[in-house]
Scaffold this active site. Structure first.
Site, PDB file in Angstrom:
ATOM      1  CD  GLU A 144     -15.638  34.471  33.318  1.00 37.08           C
ATOM      2  OE1 GLU A 144     -16.159  35.427  33.933  1.00 37.08           O
ATOM      3  OE2 GLU A 144     -15.592  33.322  33.793  1.00 37.08           O
ATOM      4  CG  HIS A 183     -21.506  25.016  32.480  1.00 36.66           C
ATOM      5  ND1 HIS A 183     -22.270  25.776  33.329  1.00 36.66           N
ATOM      6  CD2 HIS A 183     -20.224  25.191  32.865  1.00 36.66           C
ATOM      7  CE1 HIS A 183     -21.474  26.383  34.208  1.00 36.66           C
ATOM      8  NE2 HIS A 183     -20.228  26.051  33.942  1.00 36.66           N
TER       9      HIS A 183
END
Lengths: 326, 354
Positions: A60, A129
């Site tokens: 990322e 998440h």
């Protein structure tokens, strides 16, 4: 006017911008061959090819930085981070580079990066998440932060973000990708600054953004039916910069304010909105403004606890009744 | 290599040394604040690499980047003014020592966070490949940077997508104050690139000609479409990590040994004329005598030229410092402009307005 789902609206914005400008490309994990975790890039790989719809390794920080570097050379990258939670890994590129390069270069090198971040509490995804990270991004000079509550805005904000020369963070919501709504057939752009009154009212203002706009609208509906209260709902939409003028204008009319947010209260959108009210129109307030917000706990996995950890329309109604003394 | 190129490289090495020494002086006098990371000792790397590159190539550097910027062609005055935080600085006074940017010269910045430059350089290389441009991207970094995750993430993607990028590791053996044997499991940095299938080579970074030649070959491979290349330049910084660091963790004998191998002195040895002794001049055949006479003439010219060169460099850097001192400071309006200047977005909504 077509009815599109949130993901279809995002897809349409991608498609139009990529067809118009060859310098627009998309990059992220599983966005190409697989079409994107939330289908927002479905079919683009076949249409535009690998270089323009690039599947990345799970890196990322580095692929966000690739977006920054490519933007510095005039490209218009749309980078998707599969889940906003993974953006923590990309913080250096976002905070130290994307946000600051234009400034540090004396305004001479632009960084027109678009970062799309699906976030929020969805369906028992667990503590790692389910993050809402808008509070992190909206504190950083140099970034723009917007968050669409509808397919129309999901389309219009992405269109505007691609055309903007600043880095723009778009916070989407994982629970809204299948939400349907009308999107005008004509090309249009939603401003990256300013809020929108999505339901006018005179008795109090419900400030909301992203998914909490829907809780606020449901609450306003019930307040009208059950209490005869006309609540105004303001979709903040742009979180950086916040719409100081619009926020104050609504409260000058209603004199009462509730901020509804899915995030925890500390150092968040609600705190900022209330600070703006203090600074802009303190003497217009008939009651102390309040926040309806998430519990200060990592998002629980258990379904019942997950629901209990974030607010809903009932909580908004209760807060409104308390504020109005009913 | 032709004499002009050697002379130009020598000039740049002298400029680099003089600039950094002037910056150190300005720092000591309180004209420069913050961190100041100086380059003396490593000049052969920046000069050799950048002289082997094309003007159109993009450069991504670190916080020790004054010399990369200078050799890239950014005027010494604009760099010096930036160090003093002046409006005439190359970044308008908004960047400072560690954040030099120049769009026209394709200098994509100095960056203050170790390792964050790999993705930036990769993005530039992605854009070059994407736009099918002929340029390459040069990514400078130190031996400490290879311990960041971005190094591995970026080398993987560079190799995976065969991006036109040259990684240049300036291995000066110290990660701030920690010696390489104490910060890296593998001290031959170039071997790390081999893990990603990237061709890598170790180069004597104190020898400007060796640096130039290795870079020339590596860039030829990049331009031939062979993907990323990696050079490890073995070099040494004569000063501490920054002006705030006396470098006391380094053994004196080590510093002295490297100083004895000064890349500028080494280059000078290559071009300075060796005066033939009277014995040498007086012996041999006419053809030798004639050649010696010729050399003597050349040598005379070289000696004078060298003195002139040193004077020109000193004048240039002094002028740069004067320019910086006399330049105005930026205003808060300039800071806002640097942050918010964004005409294209404004135009979009002007166009949309009825």
């Amino acid at each position: 006017m077509a009815e599109l789902s949130y993901w279809q609206a995002i897809l349409r914005a991608h498609d139009e911008e990529m067809a118009r400008d060859p310098l627009v490309f998309a990059m992220g994990e599983d966005i190409g061959v697989a079409g994107g975790t939330y289908k927002a890039t479905t079919g683009l790989y076949a249409k535009y090819g690998e270089k323009r719809v690039m599947d990345t390794p799970i890196s990322e920080n580095s692929y966000t930085g690739i977006g920054v570097g490519a933007a510095m050379l005039g490209c218009r990258p749309i980078v998707e981070i599969m889940s906003v939670n993974f953006a923590w890994l990309a913080m250096d590129q976002l905070m130290n580079n994307a946000a600051k390069i234009h400034y540090m270069s004396g305004g001479r090198i632009r960084c027109p990066l678009v970062l799309r971040l699906p976030g929020g509490t969805a369906h028992q995804l667990g503590a790692q998440h389910s993050a809402r990270m808008e509070k992190v991004f909206m504190g950083v000079p140099g970034l723009r932060v917007v968050t669409p509550s509808s397919p129309r805005d999901a389309y219009g904000l992405l269109k505007s973000a691609v055309r903007c020369d600043d880095p723009v963070v778009i916070i989407e919501h994982e629970a809204m990708y299948n939400l349907k709504g009308e999107v005008p057939d004509d090309e249009h752009f939603t401003p990256l600054e300013g809020s929108e009154v999505v339901r006018p009212g005179k008795d109090l203002t419900l400030f909301a953004y992203n998914i909490s706009v829907h809780w606020a609208l449901a609450a306003a509906e019930r307040l009208a039916k059950e209490q005869g209260v006309e609540a105004e709902v303001v979709d903040l939409r742009a979180l950086k910069p916040l719409d100081r003028t619009g926020i104050a204008a609504s409260v000058r009319k209603t004199h009462r304010a509730i901020v509804v947010e899915e995030d925890e209260a500390a150092v968040g959108v609600g705190a900022e909105v209330i600070a703006i009210l203090n600074e802009e129109c303190f003497f217009e307030l008939d009651a102390a403004p309040v926040r309806v917000h998430a519990r200060d706990v990592p998002t629980p996995y258990n379904r019942r606890l997950e629901k209990a950890s974030i607010p809903n329309a009932d909580d908004v109604v209760a807060a409104a009744r308390k504020l109005l003394g009913r | 290599m032709d004499r002009d190129t050697i002379r130009t490289m020598l000039r740049d090495m002298l400029r680099a040394r003089a600039f950094e020494e002037a910056a150190a002086q300005a720092y000591a006098q309180g004209e420069i604040a913050g961190f100041l990371h100086l380059y003396p000792g490593e000049e052969a790397v920046a000069v050799g690499v950048l002289h082997a590159a094309e003007p159109g190539d993009y450069v991504v550097s670190t916080y020790r980047e004054h010399v990369h910027a200078l050799v890239r062609g950014i005027p010494a005055a604009a760099i010096f003014a930036e160090l003093l935080g002046k409006k005439t600085g190359v970044s308008g006074g908004m960047g400072g020592s560690m954040h030099l940017f120049d769009r026209e010269r394709r200098f994509l910045g100095g960056y203050a966070i170790v390792g964050e430059t790999f993705p930036i350089a990769l993005g530039a290389a992605y854009a070059v490949a994407y736009r099918q441009l002929p340029e390459a991207v040069l990514c400078f970094f130190g031996d400490g940077a290879v311990n960041q995750g971005t190094f591995h993430e970026s080398l993987n993607m560079a190799a995976l997508w065969r991006l036109p990028i040259l990684f240049v590791c300036e291995n000066n053996r110290y990660q701030i104050g920690t010696e390489i044997h104490r910060h890296s499991a593998v001290t031959e940095i170039y071997k790390r690139a081999c893990g990603y299938g990237i061709p890598a080579e170790k180069v004597d970074g104190m020898d400007v000609l060796a640096v130039h030649e290795a870079t020339r070959r590596a860039l030829a491979r990049v331009r031939a479409g062979e993907g990323p290349q990696f050079l490890e330049m073995e070099t040494y910084r004569f000063r501490g990590h920054s002006m705030a660091d006396p470098g006391s963790y380094r053994p004196t004998v080590e510093v002295q040994a490297y100083e004895a191998n000064d890349p500028i002195a080494a280059t000078l040895r290559g071009v300075e004329f060796h005066y033939p002794s009277a014995d040498e001049l007086g012996s041999g055949h006419d053809c030798i005598q004639g050649f010696c006479d010729h050399c003597c003439q050349e040598g005379h010219l070289d000696e004078a030229a060298l003195a002139r060169l040193r004077q020109e460099v000193a004048d240039e850097i002094a002028a740069a410092r004067d320019f910086a001192r006399q330049s105005p400071a930026p205003s808060m309006d300039d800071a806002w402009a640097a942050l918010l200047r964004n005409r294209r977005y404004d135009r979009l909504f002007e166009e949309q307005a009825p």
